[in-house]
Design a protein around this motif. Structure first.
Motif, short mmCIF file in Angstrom:
data_model
loop_
_atom_site.label_atom_id
_atom_site.label_comp_id
_atom_site.label_asym_id
_atom_site.label_seq_id
_atom_site.Cartn_x
_atom_site.Cartn_y
_atom_site.Cartn_z
N ILE A 188 -3.41 -34.15 -45.10
CA ILE A 188 -4.31 -32.90 -45.88
C ILE A 188 -3.52 -31.59 -44.68
N VAL A 189 -2.62 -30.46 -44.94
CA VAL A 189 -2.72 -29.51 -44.11
C VAL A 189 -3.41 -28.39 -44.57
N PRO A 190 -3.28 -27.05 -43.84
CA PRO A 190 -3.51 -25.92 -44.52
C PRO A 190 -2.89 -25.25 -45.04
N VAL A 191 -2.99 -24.56 -45.50
CA VAL A 191 -2.06 -23.82 -47.07
C VAL A 191 -1.07 -23.28 -46.23
N GLU A 192 -1.62 -22.10 -45.14
CA GLU A 192 -0.45 -21.80 -43.84
C GLU A 192 0.60 -22.37 -43.56
N SER A 203 -4.93 -27.82 -51.26
CA SER A 203 -5.45 -27.53 -52.32
C SER A 203 -6.67 -27.16 -53.00
N ASN A 204 -7.30 -28.45 -53.28
CA ASN A 204 -8.49 -28.84 -53.41
C ASN A 204 -10.05 -27.83 -53.44
N ASP A 368 -0.42 -34.10 -60.78
CA ASP A 368 0.17 -32.90 -61.25
C ASP A 368 -0.61 -31.91 -61.67
N LEU A 369 -0.27 -31.33 -60.93
CA LEU A 369 -1.14 -29.99 -60.36
C LEU A 369 -0.74 -28.64 -61.01
N PRO A 370 0.61 -28.77 -61.30
CA PRO A 370 1.27 -27.85 -62.24
C PRO A 370 0.90 -27.70 -64.32
#
Ligand code: AMP
Ligand code: MG
Length: 399
Positions: A188-192, A203-204, A368-370
């Motif tokens: 998991i990495v930051p959104v940026e 995203s969570n 499946d987030l979309p």
């Protein structure tokens, strides 16, 4: 740790009963009326006077004595909202009255404008009326001192309007509980960040922050914990300073799923660590000291679904809500639907704009987030049934 798997309904009941029974202090603060929407009322609200305070007309027309009708009456004045008729209506008399105006003394009914013929100061009415017709009597909605809203009520526009109507400019509400959000996972990495192909943006932390805020909590996002005992422990300890701790990821049975180990080392009591649902089967619920925690499975759909179904109820109870609600209703399917029985499924779906048809959205599973973002409803597939025909009603949840 002994593994405890529960059905959806059992797990939900256990969460509500356990959190409700916990002796959690619920601090109170006072906020301005327009700061209060979404907050939970911490005091009873009582009527400061009868509602309505006087008998009022609910039509434009003529205030009369019912016993005089049918007949021809003498008009002795008029009364509109915001004024009072100073005299009294005697037998054979009528007063012109507008909607919302107080009923003159002596009158006991209102005849609608359309049912009367007026000629100068005379008015002819060719029908009978019952005493009380088109009148909202004094105190019909509430009596002075009646409790109109109880502590534990979530405040929306109608409740705010009610508070305004009884003269309140400030309300006592429960303080927002703080909710620590602790994502876990080496990938998991930051959104940026510009992720490598094997990495996943966090995203969570965002879905949960929104869900927490919406449910009446104050989200506190912590750093992502690597899948490492020491780092996870350090961050869990910091998350346990909050009123509720939500972890995402690290609760499956994999070699690097360290969350349960860490919580167990911290002396956690576990109520369950598996629920027979999809998405979200490896859901963990427990408590360390006085703080409840949920280990939410990390896939985005799993995290969202398990928050709505379980963590939300815990948070609402901590926020002072009397009765956390979870309502499903039934809507006819737009197409045939089949699933494998054994798990209760919560699947992305589209409810038609008129609310009369539900169509499942094709999805590739819990990641499946979309598909989740395209959904405006979740289809709820009963664990005990396999097949529904188009047109048959099926349960639906509005997230
Ligand atoms: P886990 O529950 O730790 O096995 O995680 C399952 C999957 O969920 C991972 O492979 C990630 O793709 C995804 N995931 C975990 N944490 C997050 C997060 N914070 N944001 C988005 N996706 C996540
Ligand atoms: Mg993980």
């Amino acid at each position: 740790m002994r593994s405890v798997a529960l059905s959806f309904a059992e797990a939900r009941r256990l969460v509500v009963e356990t959190v409700r029974a916990a002796p959690t202090p619920k601090p109170v603060e006072e906020v301005a009326l327009l700061e209060a929407p979404g907050r939970v009322l911490a005091e009873p609200l009582a009527a400061d006077r009868d509602l309505p305070p006087v008998a009022r007309s609910i039509r434009d027309g003529f205030a009369v004595r019912a016993a005089d009708l049918p007949g021809e009456l003498t008009l002795v004045g008029e009364v509109r909202a915001g004024t009072v008729f100073e005299g009294a209506v005697q037998s054979g008399q009528a007063v012109e009255i507008m909607t919302g105006a107080p009923l003159p003394v002596g009158a006991d009914a209102v005849v609608m404008l359309e049912h009367a013929v007026r000629e100068g100061d005379r008015v002819r009415i060719e029908r009978t009326v019952e005493p009380g017709e088109f009148i909202n009597p004094q105190g019909a909605e509430a009596r002075r001192g009646d409790v109109l809203l109880c502590p534990g009520t979530r405040l929306g526009f109608a409740q705010i309007a009610l508070a305004a109507s009884i003269g309140r400019t400030k309300l006592r509400v429960f303080r927002l509980p703080t909710v620590a959000i602790l994502p876990t996972g080496d990938e998991i990495v930051p959104v940026e960040a510009s992720p490598e192909p094997y990495q996943v943006r966090n995203s969570n932390a965002y879905s949960l922050a929104v869900q927490v805020a919406r449910a009446g909590g104050r989200p506190q996002r912590l750093d992502v914990a690597r899948d490492d005992l020491d780092e996870t422990r350090r961050l869990v300890e910091s998350g346990l300073q909050a009123d509720l701790l939500l972890l995402s990821g690290g609760v499956s049975a994999g070699k690097y799923d360290v969350v349960e180990r860490v919580l167990s080392d911290l002396g956690a009591e576990f109520y369950f660590d598996r629920v027979l649902i999809q998405p979200g089967q490896p859901l963990v619920f427990g408590r360390v000291g006085g703080v409840f925690f949920f280990g939410l499975p990390g896939n985005p759909a799993s995290t969202m679904v398990t928050f709505e179904l379980f963590a939300r109820a815990a948070l609402e109870l901590l926020a002072g809500v009397e009765e956390p609600a979870l309502s499903f209703f039934r809507v006819p399917l737009a197409e045939d639907f089949r699933h494998r029985p054994g798990l209760t499924r919560f699947l992305p779906a589209r409810l038609s704009s008129d609310g009369r048809r539900l169509r499942p959205i094709p999805w590739r599973g819990s990641s499946d987030l979309p598909a989740m973002a395209r959904a405006n409803a979740w289809l709820v597939a009963d664990a005990g049934r396999e097949y529904w025909r188009a047109g048959e009603p099926i349960e639906v949840f509005l997230p």
